[in-house]
Design a protein around this motif. Structure first.
Motif, PDB file in Angstrom:
ATOM      1  N   UNK A  64     -10.982  -7.881 -11.088  1.00  0.00           N
ATOM      2  CA  UNK A  64     -10.357  -6.591 -10.777  1.00  0.00           C
ATOM      3  C   UNK A  64      -9.613  -6.704  -9.460  1.00  0.00           C
ATOM      4  N   UNK A  65      -8.518  -5.994  -9.319  1.00  0.00           N
ATOM      5  CA  UNK A  65      -7.707  -6.053  -8.113  1.00  0.00           C
ATOM      6  C   UNK A  65      -7.617  -4.686  -7.463  1.00  0.00           C
ATOM      7  N   UNK A  66      -7.564  -4.679  -6.121  1.00  0.00           N
ATOM      8  CA  UNK A  66      -7.358  -3.468  -5.345  1.00  0.00           C
ATOM      9  C   UNK A  66      -6.306  -3.765  -4.276  1.00  0.00           C
ATOM     10  N   UNK A  67      -5.442  -2.806  -4.014  1.00  0.00           N
ATOM     11  CA  UNK A  67      -4.355  -3.002  -3.056  1.00  0.00           C
ATOM     12  C   UNK A  67      -4.719  -2.387  -1.715  1.00  0.00           C
ATOM     13  N   UNK A  68      -4.345  -3.107  -0.645  1.00  0.00           N
ATOM     14  CA  UNK A  68      -4.499  -2.601   0.718  1.00  0.00           C
ATOM     15  C   UNK A  68      -3.092  -2.296   1.233  1.00  0.00           C
ATOM     16  N   UNK A  69      -2.924  -1.090   1.749  1.00  0.00           N
ATOM     17  CA  UNK A  69      -1.614  -0.648   2.217  1.00  0.00           C
ATOM     18  C   UNK A  69      -1.658  -0.462   3.731  1.00  0.00           C
ATOM     19  N   UNK A  97       5.245  -3.346   7.145  1.00  0.00           N
ATOM     20  CA  UNK A  97       5.538  -4.073   5.906  1.00  0.00           C
ATOM     21  C   UNK A  97       4.364  -4.923   5.423  1.00  0.00           C
ATOM     22  N   UNK A  98       3.233  -4.836   6.077  1.00  0.00           N
ATOM     23  CA  UNK A  98       2.074  -5.659   5.716  1.00  0.00           C
ATOM     24  C   UNK A  98       1.474  -5.165   4.413  1.00  0.00           C
ATOM     25  N   UNK A 127      -4.966  -1.597  10.644  1.00  0.00           N
ATOM     26  CA  UNK A 127      -3.714  -2.173  10.175  1.00  0.00           C
ATOM     27  C   UNK A 127      -3.524  -1.918   8.689  1.00  0.00           C
ATOM     28  N   UNK A 128      -4.568  -2.228   7.898  1.00  0.00           N
ATOM     29  CA  UNK A 128      -4.497  -2.042   6.445  1.00  0.00           C
ATOM     30  C   UNK A 128      -5.754  -1.264   5.987  1.00  0.00           C
ATOM     31  N   UNK A 129      -5.608  -0.543   4.858  1.00  0.00           N
ATOM     32  CA  UNK A 129      -6.729   0.182   4.301  1.00  0.00           C
ATOM     33  C   UNK A 129      -6.546   0.296   2.800  1.00  0.00           C
TER      34      UNK A 129
END
Length: 320
Positions: free
Chosen positions: A215-220, A227-228, A315-317
């Motif tokens: 399973x995949x989850x995205x960090x924004x 742009x990270x 930075x990302x979450x």
């Protein structure tokens, strides 16, 4: 010679006895003369001492002469004296029974014979001097040759020592080169070990993210203008996960990125990482329990070594 003549001229009698001693030392007396002289020696310690000295000189005569042919005139004169002495002895009257053989008639033939003996001794001593001079010259030449040989040996020793020093320097340089090569080889081994570890790490990530059922989850980014990005790969019910990052800026010295897993009441630190010059990084997460039990994830900037609790710079979450 009567007793009156012996008293008036005792020195002549002693001179004749000396002549007989010289002839006796050379073995030139007949048996009668030898017996009469031995009777004189028995009563004269002085003549005994002189005879011993003459015999010592006579014993050295064979060693005093070199192998050489005497001149013809010397041989002629010597033989002439011997013949004259023999003729004198043949013409001399027989001695009386009362008179000793060491008398006046001996002066007529012993004196020339003694002169011959002295001439022979002088000649022999001259030859001995020449022989000694020749020996001294040979020893001097041998000494010069020995001195030259010692000088050559010293020069050879100096050259050998110089070669040893050169070889020692070359050996030291070779050892330095060997140590440098060994250091390079060890550094290469370390580099190879690092590359192998990174390759194994990358293979583990590739295997993990490409397996079925992941399973995949995205960090924004926490800020809209950033742009990270982050991509998290996990298996439900498993404590392991892989996160791939891109676009993250390089941090200042003494700072690291730290990954967090959070539920409703706490945040759990799940590892620190740095990015390369392209802003890419990979992280294998080892959670204390299954990853899907947490509600959200985030990345913060922390001091080198990480923090116990997350800081304010997020930075990302992402949400799980």
């Amino acid at each position: 010679m009567n007793k009156h003549d012996q008293i008036e001229n005792p020195s002549a009698e002693g001179h004749e006895a000396d002549s007989l001693l010289a002839a006796f030392a050379l073995g030139a007396l007949d048996l009668d003369e030898q017996a009469e002289l031995e009777a004189l020696l028995a009563t004269s310690p002085a003549h005994q001492k002189e005879l011993r000295q003459l015999r010592e000189v006579a014993a050295l005569l064979p060693y005093a002469t070199l192998a050489a042919e005497p001149p013809a005139h010397v041989k002629t004169q010597l033989f002439a004296r011997v013949e004259a002495d023999r003729a004198t002895r043949l013409q001399a009257p027989a001695p009386s029974a009362a008179a000793p053989r060491v008398g006046r008639h001996m002066r007529r033939w012993m004196l020339p014979g003694f002169a011959v003996v002295l001439a022979v001794i002088v000649f022999a001593l001259g030859n001995l001097t020449l022989m000694l001079s020749s020996t001294v010259r040979r020893l001097d030449e041998a000494n010069r040759e020995l001195t030259t040989a010692i000088a050559e040996l010293q020069q050879s020793l100096t050259e050998t020592q110089a070669r040893q020093e050169t070889l020692s320097g070359q050996l030291a340089a070779s050892q330095d080169q060997w140590l440098a090569i060994s250091d390079q080889w060890l550094a290469s081994e370390d580099r190879i070990g690092q590359l192998n570890a990174r390759l194994a790490y990358d293979q583990q990530i590739v295997t993990f993210v490409s397996a079925p059922g992941v399973a995949t989850r995205e960090l924004v980014p926490a800020r809209p203008d950033a742009s990270a990005r982050g991509e998290m790969y996990m298996y439900p019910g498993e404590p392991n996960a892989v996160v791939l990052f891109s676009g993250l800026p390089t941090l200042e010295t003494g700072e690291v990125y730290q990954f967090w897993l959070a539920d409703g009441s706490s945040e759990v630190a799940a590892g620190t990482f740095q990015v390369d010059h392209t802003g890419i990084a990979r992280l294998v997460v080892q959670a204390p329990r299954e990853v899907n039990a947490f509600q959200r994830v985030m990345v913060t900037i922390e001091p080198d070594g990480g923090s116990a609790t997350p800081g304010t710079t997020v930075v990302l979450a992402g949400s799980l």
